[in-house]
Design a protein around this motif. Structure first.
Motif, PDB file in Angstrom:
ATOM      1  N   GLY A   1       0.808  -1.210   0.000  1.00 20.91           N
ATOM      2  CA  GLY A   1       0.000   0.000   0.000  1.00 20.91           C
ATOM      3  C   GLY A   1       0.839   1.257   0.000  1.00 20.91           C
ATOM      4  N   ARG A   2       1.895   1.277   0.815  1.00 23.58           N
ATOM      5  CA  ARG A   2       2.737   2.461   0.910  1.00 23.58           C
ATOM      6  C   ARG A   2       3.430   2.739  -0.426  1.00 23.58           C
ATOM      7  NH1 ARG A   2       6.310   0.769   4.442  1.00 23.58           N
ATOM      8  NH2 ARG A   2       4.955   1.228   6.223  1.00 23.58           N
ATOM      9  N   TYR A   3       3.916   1.691  -1.061  1.00 22.64           N
ATOM     10  CA  TYR A   3       4.629   1.862  -2.324  1.00 22.64           C
ATOM     11  C   TYR A   3       3.726   2.488  -3.389  1.00 22.64           C
ATOM     12  CZ  TYR A   3       7.290   0.758  -6.536  1.00 22.64           C
ATOM     13  OH  TYR A   3       7.967   0.863  -7.727  1.00 22.64           O
ATOM     14  N   HIS A   4       2.516   1.991  -3.529  1.00 20.48           N
ATOM     15  CA  HIS A   4       1.643   2.502  -4.576  1.00 20.48           C
ATOM     16  C   HIS A   4       1.038   3.855  -4.217  1.00 20.48           C
ATOM     17  CE1 HIS A   4       1.747  -0.669  -7.568  1.00 20.48           C
ATOM     18  NE2 HIS A   4       1.795  -1.556  -6.580  1.00 20.48           N
ATOM     19  N   GLU A   5       0.990   4.167  -2.950  1.00 25.40           N
ATOM     20  CA  GLU A   5       0.522   5.498  -2.543  1.00 25.40           C
ATOM     21  C   GLU A   5       1.601   6.557  -2.738  1.00 25.40           C
ATOM     22  OE1 GLU A   5      -2.249   6.797  -1.514  1.00 25.40           O
ATOM     23  OE2 GLU A   5      -3.521   5.027  -1.298  1.00 25.40           O
ATOM     24  N   GLU A   6       2.864   6.187  -2.557  1.00 31.86           N
ATOM     25  CA  GLU A   6       3.926   7.191  -2.476  1.00 31.86           C
ATOM     26  C   GLU A   6       4.969   7.112  -3.595  1.00 31.86           C
ATOM     27  OE1 GLU A   6       5.660   6.567   1.321  1.00 31.86           O
ATOM     28  OE2 GLU A   6       3.803   6.955   2.440  1.00 31.86           O
ATOM     29  N   THR A   7       5.233   5.935  -4.145  1.00 31.44           N
ATOM     30  CA  THR A   7       6.423   5.751  -4.975  1.00 31.44           C
ATOM     31  C   THR A   7       6.134   5.312  -6.409  1.00 31.44           C
ATOM     32  OG1 THR A   7       7.568   5.050  -2.947  1.00 31.44           O
ATOM     33  CG2 THR A   7       8.697   4.618  -5.038  1.00 31.44           C
ATOM     34  N   ALA A   8       5.077   4.576  -6.623  1.00 29.20           N
ATOM     35  CA  ALA A   8       4.846   3.935  -7.924  1.00 29.20           C
ATOM     36  C   ALA A   8       4.791   4.946  -9.060  1.00 29.20           C
ATOM     37  CB  ALA A   8       3.551   3.132  -7.876  1.00 29.20           C
ATOM     38  N   GLU A   9       5.377   4.546 -10.191  1.00 26.95           N
ATOM     39  CA  GLU A   9       5.339   5.386 -11.384  1.00 26.95           C
ATOM     40  C   GLU A   9       4.069   5.135 -12.170  1.00 26.95           C
ATOM     41  OE1 GLU A   9       8.943   5.375 -13.672  1.00 26.95           O
ATOM     42  OE2 GLU A   9      10.161   4.838 -11.922  1.00 26.95           O
ATOM     43  N   THR A  10       3.856   5.954 -13.203  1.00 26.32           N
ATOM     44  CA  THR A  10       2.613   5.856 -13.979  1.00 26.32           C
ATOM     45  C   THR A  10       2.454   4.473 -14.603  1.00 26.32           C
ATOM     46  OG1 THR A  10       2.679   8.216 -14.465  1.00 26.32           O
ATOM     47  CG2 THR A  10       1.325   6.839 -15.902  1.00 26.32           C
ATOM     48  N   TRP A  11       3.533   3.923 -15.167  1.00 27.39           N
ATOM     49  CA  TRP A  11       3.395   2.606 -15.819  1.00 27.39           C
ATOM     50  C   TRP A  11       3.007   1.524 -14.815  1.00 27.39           C
ATOM     51  CZ3 TRP A  11       6.259  -1.631 -14.458  1.00 27.39           C
ATOM     52  CH2 TRP A  11       7.433  -1.409 -13.724  1.00 27.39           C
TER      53      TRP A  11
ATOM     54  N   GLU B   1      -9.893  -8.459  -0.164  1.00 18.75           N
ATOM     55  CA  GLU B   1     -10.765  -7.289  -0.176  1.00 18.75           C
ATOM     56  C   GLU B   1     -10.006  -6.034   0.249  1.00 18.75           C
ATOM     57  OE1 GLU B   1     -14.173  -8.083   2.181  1.00 18.75           O
ATOM     58  OE2 GLU B   1     -14.911  -9.712   0.903  1.00 18.75           O
ATOM     59  N   GLN B   2      -9.127  -6.183   1.220  1.00 22.39           N
ATOM     60  CA  GLN B   2      -8.329  -5.027   1.655  1.00 22.39           C
ATOM     61  C   GLN B   2      -7.395  -4.564   0.540  1.00 22.39           C
ATOM     62  OE1 GLN B   2      -7.367  -7.141   5.653  1.00 22.39           O
ATOM     63  NE2 GLN B   2      -6.965  -4.971   6.019  1.00 22.39           N
ATOM     64  N   ILE B   3      -6.825  -5.489  -0.196  1.00 24.40           N
ATOM     65  CA  ILE B   3      -5.941  -5.132  -1.308  1.00 24.40           C
ATOM     66  C   ILE B   3      -6.723  -4.408  -2.390  1.00 24.40           C
ATOM     67  CG2 ILE B   3      -4.520  -6.088  -3.176  1.00 24.40           C
ATOM     68  CD1 ILE B   3      -3.739  -8.343  -1.189  1.00 24.40           C
ATOM     69  N   ILE B   4      -7.942  -4.853  -2.683  1.00 25.72           N
ATOM     70  CA  ILE B   4      -8.774  -4.182  -3.681  1.00 25.72           C
ATOM     71  C   ILE B   4      -9.044  -2.738  -3.259  1.00 25.72           C
ATOM     72  CG2 ILE B   4     -11.082  -4.133  -4.699  1.00 25.72           C
ATOM     73  CD1 ILE B   4     -11.041  -7.193  -4.650  1.00 25.72           C
ATOM     74  N   CYS B   5      -9.287  -2.520  -1.980  1.00 24.91           N
ATOM     75  CA  CYS B   5      -9.517  -1.151  -1.494  1.00 24.91           C
ATOM     76  C   CYS B   5      -8.291  -0.271  -1.734  1.00 24.91           C
ATOM     77  CB  CYS B   5      -9.864  -1.180  -0.008  1.00 24.91           C
ATOM     78  SG  CYS B   5     -11.487  -1.881   0.348  1.00 24.91           S
ATOM     79  N   VAL B   6      -7.104  -0.804  -1.479  1.00 23.63           N
ATOM     80  CA  VAL B   6      -5.877  -0.054  -1.725  1.00 23.63           C
ATOM     81  C   VAL B   6      -5.747   0.272  -3.211  1.00 23.63           C
ATOM     82  CG1 VAL B   6      -3.349  -0.195  -1.713  1.00 23.63           C
ATOM     83  CG2 VAL B   6      -4.653  -0.965   0.276  1.00 23.63           C
ATOM     84  N   ILE B   7      -5.980  -0.717  -4.081  1.00 24.66           N
ATOM     85  CA  ILE B   7      -5.865  -0.515  -5.528  1.00 24.66           C
ATOM     86  C   ILE B   7      -6.871   0.524  -6.004  1.00 24.66           C
ATOM     87  CG2 ILE B   7      -6.159  -1.632  -7.777  1.00 24.66           C
ATOM     88  CD1 ILE B   7      -5.105  -4.212  -6.473  1.00 24.66           C
ATOM     89  N   ASP B   8      -8.121   0.422  -5.530  1.00 30.14           N
ATOM     90  CA  ASP B   8      -9.145   1.388  -5.936  1.00 30.14           C
ATOM     91  C   ASP B   8      -8.751   2.800  -5.516  1.00 30.14           C
ATOM     92  OD1 ASP B   8     -10.620  -0.584  -7.095  1.00 30.14           O
ATOM     93  OD2 ASP B   8     -12.093  -0.759  -5.467  1.00 30.14           O
ATOM     94  N   THR B   9      -8.197   2.930  -4.327  1.00 30.75           N
ATOM     95  CA  THR B   9      -7.777   4.261  -3.855  1.00 30.75           C
ATOM     96  C   THR B   9      -6.733   4.868  -4.793  1.00 30.75           C
ATOM     97  OG1 THR B   9      -8.221   3.645  -1.553  1.00 30.75           O
ATOM     98  CG2 THR B   9      -6.746   5.516  -1.931  1.00 30.75           C
ATOM     99  N   VAL B  10      -5.797   4.042  -5.244  1.00 30.94           N
ATOM    100  CA  VAL B  10      -4.755   4.532  -6.149  1.00 30.94           C
ATOM    101  C   VAL B  10      -5.343   4.911  -7.503  1.00 30.94           C
ATOM    102  CG1 VAL B  10      -2.650   3.876  -7.396  1.00 30.94           C
ATOM    103  CG2 VAL B  10      -2.934   3.212  -4.992  1.00 30.94           C
ATOM    104  N   ILE B  11      -6.187   4.059  -8.059  1.00 29.53           N
ATOM    105  CA  ILE B  11      -6.704   4.295  -9.411  1.00 29.53           C
ATOM    106  C   ILE B  11      -7.686   5.458  -9.437  1.00 29.53           C
ATOM    107  CG2 ILE B  11      -8.084   3.256 -11.268  1.00 29.53           C
ATOM    108  CD1 ILE B  11      -6.742   0.594 -10.545  1.00 29.53           C
ATOM    109  N   LEU B  12      -8.479   5.620  -8.388  1.00 28.38           N
ATOM    110  CA  LEU B  12      -9.505   6.667  -8.363  1.00 28.38           C
ATOM    111  C   LEU B  12      -8.933   8.036  -7.964  1.00 28.38           C
ATOM    112  CD1 LEU B  12     -12.396   4.631  -6.714  1.00 28.38           C
ATOM    113  CD2 LEU B  12     -12.142   5.219  -9.114  1.00 28.38           C
ATOM    114  N   ARG B  13      -7.621   8.134  -7.843  1.00 28.12           N
ATOM    115  CA  ARG B  13      -6.991   9.404  -7.481  1.00 28.12           C
ATOM    116  C   ARG B  13      -7.142  10.409  -8.638  1.00 28.12           C
ATOM    117  NH1 ARG B  13      -0.993   8.382  -6.918  1.00 28.12           N
ATOM    118  NH2 ARG B  13      -1.728   7.034  -5.232  1.00 28.12           N
ATOM    119  N   GLN B  14      -7.325  11.689  -8.286  1.00 28.79           N
ATOM    120  CA  GLN B  14      -7.399  12.749  -9.300  1.00 28.79           C
ATOM    121  C   GLN B  14      -6.010  12.969  -9.917  1.00 28.79           C
ATOM    122  OE1 GLN B  14     -10.530  14.428  -9.651  1.00 28.79           O
ATOM    123  NE2 GLN B  14      -9.690  15.161 -11.592  1.00 28.79           N
TER     124      GLN B  14
END
Length: 984
Positions: free
Chosen positions: A782-792, A811-824
């Motif tokens: 979660g931390r990596y995709h919130e803070e570090t992950a690149e666009t690709w 289900e918890q992982i899906i919530c993390v992924i949705d949070t990243v993808i639904l970001r403005q």
């Protein structure tokens, strides 16, 4: 067999009455018996029953047709009373209880009592059978249960004698429980199908724990027990015998000892076991002795009997036994009077061989087909569609009729016979005893035998014309002129080259024909092979490809036997050689794919996901160790993957149906491998209580768009305190423990064994790529995709979903992924990043050829990048865009107005067409596709597969139209991508 005949065949019951002199004398004996009976109640009962219509008919029929049953009635009149008043079931249960309670301390008394009870059982069963009160199953099961009980009591008596002599150190109260002795019932006895006056086939074994204390050795002791068992059961005394006992099915070691150790038996079957012995062990059942030892031995024997690969070579081996019987006993033709209804043409043995051979062929792959009973196995084969329903129904009726007839033959004089009377008068008498007028019985019997013969011949007796009506001779060193003329007439431009190459096959110059049997089979197959190749557009080129195919085979007997049994399969292979040479070469290296082709449902609509999961669960029900799970998974996956891909190739299934099947296969296998991999790890390093683990699928696996040969993009995620340690002697931290688990799964999925490889795995999409740990914690993911992950990496995340492991963590992982993808996001910056990555991929792999459908501009990669851009750019405003499947994103984008309906439809059609063409091309070619040089059959395959996309019908000859359509759709995709992600 007509429907009315089948009804009659199952209803032989009351014998027809007779008024001849034999009956009159028997009646007089009966009346004297009633007059002189000391039991007045019994006497009155017998007189009353003699006067009743149905009972009188039954008794008169027995008096007229069966001297043996007549004697039994005179000796045991109380059994008739018990059957009439209490019912046959109650009578039999009492007799079996008496048998189980027999004392075993006096051999002579035991032998007398067993014979007395056997006579009573024989009479009770006959009364229930002849009166029509019992089914075939009730009759045979009862006879088998009594045989079980008699053998168990006899063995207990013999072991008791050994205990008293000091040779066996066992508890006299339960002498067999820990004895290490095993008595197996084989044949009809083992299958609960014992006939009325049957021999019983036994095998005696002993394992290492036998507590023998004598001086001769354990084998000598058990051989002595075997002889004693035969004596107790079959020695004829004034009271008769119990069962004739046959030990000839035992392992044939040098010296033919009557009993051997389980270790020697296992070695024998592993090194020397034959197909007829495999067939015999289908019906093997332990009936006496040490139950745990017997269960362990039979578990080992399952691997001997049930082979994972389809075994069509067994057909000829089993059939050869039947031919030897026919040749030896003169039963090659059907007759009525004097015909043997067991081993003669159309007889019981042909039904048994029909069932057992097909069980041997496919039972290793389907545990549901392993029933020891003939009729249950027949109907299981029918339910699995290996046997036609009509054939199963007819054979069921014939089997019941022939077994009923067999029982009545044996009831006449209590002899183990299956031969109908040859004398006309005797045949008429027997027909009436069997319950039918002689002409009716004869017609019914002939119809039954002919029906069995027809079905048996369809399975076993296809004898090919070795010359296909023309000269085809490839022996010797020189070409035969007539053979060359035949080849020229078939269309071969260079018949001498063809003839020379086939002679090389026959001389064993390739691996597939190095055995004599393989060359014999090839000789039989050659006319069919050549005729099949003559259907190809370029027959000479097709032969060259077929030569490559047969030359690459590791062995020939199994595959040639399979072709011989299924000529349509050979035709399909030759068609594929012309249309998909890469697939043909793959088939040659993977014989298990031919087995998949023979599944009755191979060309049916692809099974739903739940059915696939249930199928694998059934196959794996006896697998525990990871290696066993792996082998079963490989066989199953290869077959179902091949089915899905070939159906797209043949135009039978749409790409999206096949992709869903391929995705389900991958998900199901990964889920199935986690428990055994975890058990292996726990055995090495202990467990980690409270931990959770999930396998995340990305790429085509995550979007459920897997194609033939796709890698699996995986990320392994765990949830546990990294400082916690496993509780085993070689303790690991949580991070190490889950890394080992992930590595074990990767190794299992990618390792190449004799069954091949399952998947190629790519874990580079995990946080920090190849520099990161193979398994990452939920927190660090979660931390990596919130803070570090690149666009690709966020692009890749749009197709991520949990495919196996703990549902809660998933289900918890899906919530993390949705949070990243639904970001403005800033759309311009996003578009530049997506386009830059697209151009980077194109620079490395790009092509300007339209048939390079993955990497061409407007191809599959570009469509996927467009869908990922739409999600990352607009999902914050339109959450409905949050989809893993590419087509679903385009459809949702049209719904919210980002794409027009027409543009969305064009993108979806472009996606589907190119996915479909990619599947066909991957199956067909190892190299790139050249429209100018490709054979017509390959173009036809592309047209056939493309015709189903979006319902568009493309003429089979319009390959130019297909190419034009492909280019137009690629241009549509390219234009859409450029509109959203424009060049600088």
């Amino acid at each position: 067999m007509a429907k009315t005949d089948m009804t009659l065949a199952t209803n032989l019951s009351l014998p027809l009455s007779s008024t001849d002199e034999i009956v009159s004398r028997a009646r007089q004996r009966w009346l004297r018996l009633t007059d002189h009976s000391p039991d007045q109640g019994l006497a009155e009962f017998l007189k009353t029953e003699q006067a009743k219509g149905e009972t009188s008919q039954l008794l008169d029929g027995i008096f007229a047709g069966s001297p043996f049953l007549t004697d039994c009635l005179m000796a045991e009149p109380g059994i008739l009373r018990s059957v009439v008043e209490d019912g046959a079931e109650h009578t039999i249960e009492q007799l079996l209880a008496e048998t189980d309670a027999l004392a075993t301390d006096d051999r002579t008394r035991l032998m007398r009592r067993l014979r007395e009870i056997r006579r009573k059982v024989a009479l009770a069963v006959a009364l229930a059978d002849l009166s029509g009160a019992w089914s075939l199953e009730q009759v045979t099961t009862t006879l088998s249960r009594f045989a079980d009980a008699a053998v168990e009591r006899a063995l207990a008596a013999l072991v008791g004698e050994g205990i008293r002599r000091g040779e066996l150190d066992l508890d006299p109260a339960s002498p067999l429980a820990e004895s290490g002795l095993i008595v197996l019932a084989m044949g009809k006895h083992g299958a609960f199908e014992l006939n009325y006056s049957s021999d019983i086939d036994l095998i005696l074994l002993f394992d290492a724990k036998i507590p023998y204390r004598g001086v001769e050795g354990p084998m000598a002791c058990v051989v002595k027990l075997a002889r004693g068992l035969q004596y107790i059961l079959e020695h004829k005394t004034p009271a008769g015998y119990v069962f004739r006992t046959d030990l000839r099915l035992r392992p044939h070691l040098p010296g033919h000892p009557l009993a051997i150790s389980t270790e020697d038996a296992e070695l024998y079957y592993e090194r020397h076991g034959q197909n007829w012995e495999r067939a015999a062990f289908i019906k093997a059942r332990q009936i006496a002795g040490d139950r745990s030892a017997g269960a362990a031995f039979l578990a080992v024997m399952e691997r001997f009997v049930w082979r994972r690969h389809l075994d069509f070579a067994a057909i000829r081996d089993i059939h050869s036994i039947k031919r030897q019987i026919n040749a030896h006993r003169g039963f090659a033709t059907i007759r009525i009077e004097g015909h043997d209804i067991k081993v003669g043409r159309g007889g019981i043995r042909e039904i048994e061989f029909f069932v057992q051979t097909q069980q041997l062929i496919v039972g290793g792959r389907d545990p549901m087909l392993r029933s020891c009973g003939t009729l249950p196995a027949l109907h299981a084969l029918s339910a699995a569609r290996w046997v036609d329903q009509e054939a199963a129904t007819e054979l069921d009726a014939c089997y019941r009729f022939l077994r009923a007839t067999e029982h009545r033959l044996q009831m006449v004089s209590d002899r183990q016979t299956q031969t109908l009377p040859a004398n006309e008068a005797d045949f008429k008498r027997f027909s009436r005893f069997a319950g039918a007028a002689p002409e009716t019985f004869s017609n019914l019997l002939r119809s039954c035998l002919e029906t069995v013969e027809r079905h048996y011949a369809a399975l076993f007796e296809r004898e090919p014309d070795l010359g296909a009506g023309h000269a085809l001779v490839f022996t010797g060193m020189d070409d035969a002129a007539d053979t060359l003329a035949t080849l020229r007439n078939m269309g071969f431009r260079d018949p001498a080259a063809i003839s020379g190459r086939i002679r090389a096959w026959h001389h064993g110059h390739i691996r597939a024909t190095r055995s004599t049997r393989a060359r014999e089979l090839l000789t039989e197959l050659l006319p069919t092979i050549l005729n099949s190749l003559s259907r190809q557009h370029d027959i000479d080129a097709a032969f060259v490809l077929f030569d490559e195919f047969v030359s690459s085979l590791p062995a020939g007997i199994q595959l040639f036997s399979l072709f011989r049994a299924h000529p349509s399969l050979l035709q399909l292979v030759t068609d594929l050689i012309g249309a998909a040479p890469r697939l043909a070469r793959h088939l040659a290296r993977n014989n298990d794919l031919f087995e998949a082709l023979l599944r009755p449902d191979f060309f049916d609509p692809l099974p739903p996901a739940d059915a696939l999961r249930a199928e694998l669960r059934s196959l794996m029900r006896d697998a525990y160790e990871l290696e066993e799970v792996l082998d079963l998974c490989r066989l199953w996956a290869h077959g179902r993957q091949f089915q899905a891909s070939l159906q797209v190739f043949l135009g039978l299934s749409a790409f999206e149906e096949a992709a869903l099947t391929l995705t389900t296969i991958a998900e199901t296998i990964i889920a199935a491998m986690i428990p055994p991999a975890q058990r292996w790890l726990e055995a090495q390093h202990g467990s980690l209580p409270g931990g959770r683990f999930v396998v995340l699928g990305l790429g085509k696996l995550g979007s459920a768009e897997l194609t033939t040969g796709s890698d699996l993009d995986l990320i392994f995620i765990y949830d546990h305190d990294d400082q916690a340690r496993s509780d085993g002697p070689r303790s690991l931290t949580a991070r190490e423990w889950y890394a080992r688990l992930s590595q074990r799964l990767i190794s299992a999925l990618t390792a190449r064994t004799g069954e091949g490889r399952l998947f190629d795995i790519d874990t580079r999409l995990r946080p920090s790529g190849t520099m990161g740990p193979v398994a990452c914690s939920f927190v660090s993911f979660g931390r990596y995709h919130e803070e570090t992950a690149e666009t690709w990496e966020q692009q890749a995340l749009t197709r991520a979903r949990p495919i196996a492991g703990d549902p809660g963590l998933g289900e918890q992982i899906i919530c993390v992924i949705d949070t990243v993808i639904l970001r403005q996001r800033d759309l311009n910056a996003l578009a530049q990043a997506v386009r830059a990555m697209r151009m980077r991929v194109f620079k490395q792999h790009g092509s300007d050829r339209p048939w390079a459908v993955k990497h061409v501009r407007g191809g599959l990669v570009e469509l996927e990048f467009l869908a990922q851009y739409l999600q990352l750019g607009f999902a914050a405003k339109y959450p409905s865009l949050r989809r893993t499947a590419t087509a679903a994103v385009f459809d949702a984008a049209a719904t919210v107005g980002i794409l027009t309906v027409e543009e969305s439809a064009g993108l979806i059609e472009s996606l589907r067409l190119q996915q479909t063409l990619q599947t066909v091309l991957r199956l067909s070619l190892a190299d790139s596709f050249d429209a100018e040089q490709s054979p017509p059959a390959m173009k036809e395959a592309l047209l056939r597969a493309a015709a189903g996309v979006s319902g568009r019908s493309i003429a089979t000859s319009d390959f130019v139209g297909l190419e034009r359509r492909l280019c137009n759709l690629q241009q549509t995709a390219r234009s859409s991508f450029d509109r959203f992600c424009p060049p600088d």
